[in-house]
Design an enzyme around this catalytic site. Structure first.
Site, PDB file in Angstrom:
ATOM      1  N   GLY A  12       0.840  -1.203   0.000  1.00 37.53           N
ATOM      2  CA  GLY A  12       0.000   0.000   0.000  1.00 37.53           C
ATOM      3  C   GLY A  12       0.871   1.248   0.000  1.00 37.53           C
ATOM      4  N   LEU A  13       0.225   2.384  -0.159  1.00 36.31           N
ATOM      5  CA  LEU A  13       0.931   3.667  -0.213  1.00 36.31           C
ATOM      6  C   LEU A  13       1.657   3.960   1.095  1.00 36.31           C
ATOM      7  CD1 LEU A  13      -1.890   5.922  -1.770  1.00 36.31           C
ATOM      8  CD2 LEU A  13       0.144   5.043  -2.955  1.00 36.31           C
ATOM      9  N   SER A  14       2.629   4.824   1.025  1.00 41.51           N
ATOM     10  CA  SER A  14       3.289   5.310   2.230  1.00 41.51           C
ATOM     11  C   SER A  14       2.233   5.984   3.116  1.00 41.51           C
ATOM     12  CB  SER A  14       4.378   6.327   1.845  1.00 41.51           C
ATOM     13  OG  SER A  14       4.969   6.862   3.000  1.00 41.51           O
ATOM     14  N   ALA A  16      -0.239   4.474   4.525  1.00 43.98           N
ATOM     15  CA  ALA A  16      -1.532   3.779   4.497  1.00 43.98           C
ATOM     16  C   ALA A  16      -1.773   3.011   5.802  1.00 43.98           C
ATOM     17  CB  ALA A  16      -1.594   2.822   3.303  1.00 43.98           C
ATOM     18  N   THR A  19       2.972  -0.497   8.453  1.00 41.28           N
ATOM     19  CA  THR A  19       3.816  -0.719   9.634  1.00 41.28           C
ATOM     20  C   THR A  19       2.960  -0.838  10.888  1.00 41.28           C
ATOM     21  OG1 THR A  19       5.701   0.403   8.647  1.00 41.28           O
ATOM     22  CG2 THR A  19       5.661   0.310  11.046  1.00 41.28           C
ATOM     23  N   SER A  86       5.872  -1.869  -2.143  1.00 44.78           N
ATOM     24  CA  SER A  86       5.840  -2.834  -3.260  1.00 44.78           C
ATOM     25  C   SER A  86       4.811  -2.454  -4.322  1.00 44.78           C
ATOM     26  CB  SER A  86       5.613  -4.268  -2.759  1.00 44.78           C
ATOM     27  OG  SER A  86       4.638  -4.368  -1.748  1.00 44.78           O
TER      28      SER A  86
HETATM   29  P1  ADP Z   1       2.973   2.807   6.245  1.00 45.17           P
HETATM   30  O1  ADP Z   1       3.754   1.753   6.979  1.00 45.17           O
HETATM   31  O2  ADP Z   1       1.946   2.213   5.322  1.00 45.17           O
HETATM   32  O3  ADP Z   1       3.822   3.834   5.578  1.00 45.17           O
HETATM   33  P2  ADP Z   1       2.335   3.777   8.881  1.00 45.17           P
HETATM   34  O4  ADP Z   1       1.844   2.568   9.586  1.00 45.17           O
HETATM   35  O5  ADP Z   1       3.753   4.215   9.122  1.00 45.17           O
HETATM   36  O6  ADP Z   1       2.078   3.584   7.307  1.00 45.17           O
HETATM   37  O7  ADP Z   1       1.372   5.010   9.203  1.00 45.17           O
HETATM   38  C1  ADP Z   1      -0.024   4.929   9.170  1.00 45.17           C
HETATM   39  C2  ADP Z   1      -0.666   6.020  10.026  1.00 45.17           C
HETATM   40  O8  ADP Z   1      -2.084   5.914   9.928  1.00 45.17           O
HETATM   41  C3  ADP Z   1      -0.313   5.888  11.496  1.00 45.17           C
HETATM   42  O9  ADP Z   1      -0.112   7.180  12.024  1.00 45.17           O
HETATM   43  C4  ADP Z   1      -1.577   5.242  12.094  1.00 45.17           C
HETATM   44  O10 ADP Z   1      -1.750   5.581  13.443  1.00 45.17           O
HETATM   45  C5  ADP Z   1      -2.687   5.817  11.218  1.00 45.17           C
HETATM   46  N1  ADP Z   1      -3.897   4.970  11.133  1.00 45.17           N
HETATM   47  C6  ADP Z   1      -5.167   5.378  11.334  1.00 45.17           C
HETATM   48  N2  ADP Z   1      -6.058   4.365  11.184  1.00 45.17           N
HETATM   49  C7  ADP Z   1      -5.326   3.278  10.882  1.00 45.17           C
HETATM   50  C8  ADP Z   1      -5.664   1.907  10.624  1.00 45.17           C
HETATM   51  N3  ADP Z   1      -6.922   1.456  10.642  1.00 45.17           N
HETATM   52  N4  ADP Z   1      -4.660   1.058  10.337  1.00 45.17           N
HETATM   53  C9  ADP Z   1      -3.388   1.500  10.308  1.00 45.17           C
HETATM   54  N5  ADP Z   1      -2.991   2.759  10.556  1.00 45.17           N
HETATM   55  C10 ADP Z   1      -3.956   3.665  10.843  1.00 45.17           C
END
Ligand code: ADP
Length: 175
Positions: A12-14, A16, A19, A86
């Site tokens: 998924g997008l950055s 999203a 992590t 990815s």
């Molecule tokens: P990625 O790893 O995809 O770049 P992160 O996990 O670093 O994204 O960041 C996602 C952000 O979105 C976090 O600040 C998280 O708290 C917020 N968020 C809100 N709702 C959700 C959800 N349902 N699942 C995951 N993250 C969420």
């Protein structure tokens, strides 16, 4: 507890939520006594795939190496969580074929939502042109056509997203 090896691949997008969800899934599985490992894109890029950039070629190489390690662990009975943008469908498919036991999780939030979260401040930099080839801004993202799990993180809580993933693992008989 009995377990079978599998790779759970979060794409998924950055921003999203890959992590965030994968860490929660990691904690939940560990607390059940399962053997789990997390390969997080940001961390992997500091060691295993250090030096690779963000051209299509380098992104594919990044995913191939992550896939290689995930495969080794998976065939030894580990539950492997991979969190990586990815963006290209073809390489995700290649890795899926190689690993076999594979669950694709599409962590889906609209670009506007990811950008407004801007967890790492990267979208702002990409908009200013300070970062090139940023996924969703000036680089493509190809969503999975048929993910095993889809988490709409703009509509559901992290707990719900993690629960969906664990439910799918159980449904497919991995533990
Ligand atoms: P990625 O790893 O995809 O770049 P992160 O996990 O670093 O994204 O960041 C996602 C952000 O979105 C976090 O600040 C998280 O708290 C917020 N968020 C809100 N709702 C959700 C959800 N349902 N699942 C995951 N993250 C969420």
């Amino acid at each position: 507890m009995q377990q079978r090896g599998v790779t759970i691949w979060f794409t998924g997008l950055s921003g999203a939520g890959k992590t965030t969800i994968s860490r929660l899934v990691l904690d939940k599985l560990r607390s059940r006594g399962l053997r789990v490992e997390l390969l997080d894109g940001d961390i992997v890029r500091q060691n295993l795939t250090k030096g690779l950039g963000f051209s299509k070629e380098d992104r594919d190489e990044n995913i191939r190496r992550i896939g290689f390690v995930a495969h080794l662990l998976t065939r030894n009975g580990v539950i492997v969580l991979v969190s990586a943008i990815s963006p290209y469908r073809e390489i995700r498919e290649e890795v899926r074929q190689r690993i076999g036991n594979f669950i694709e999780v599409y962590v889906n939030a609209p670009l506007q939502v990811c950008e407004s979260r801007d967890v790492k401040g990267l979208y702002a930099q990409a908009r200013e042109g300070k970062i090139k080839n940023f996924t969703g801004i000036d680089d493509p993202y190809e969503p999975p056509a048929k993910p095993d799990v889809e988490c709409h993180t703009d509509q559901e809580k992290v707990e719900e997203s993690a629960a969906k993933v664990i439910e799918q693992l159980e449904l497919q008989g991995y533990f």
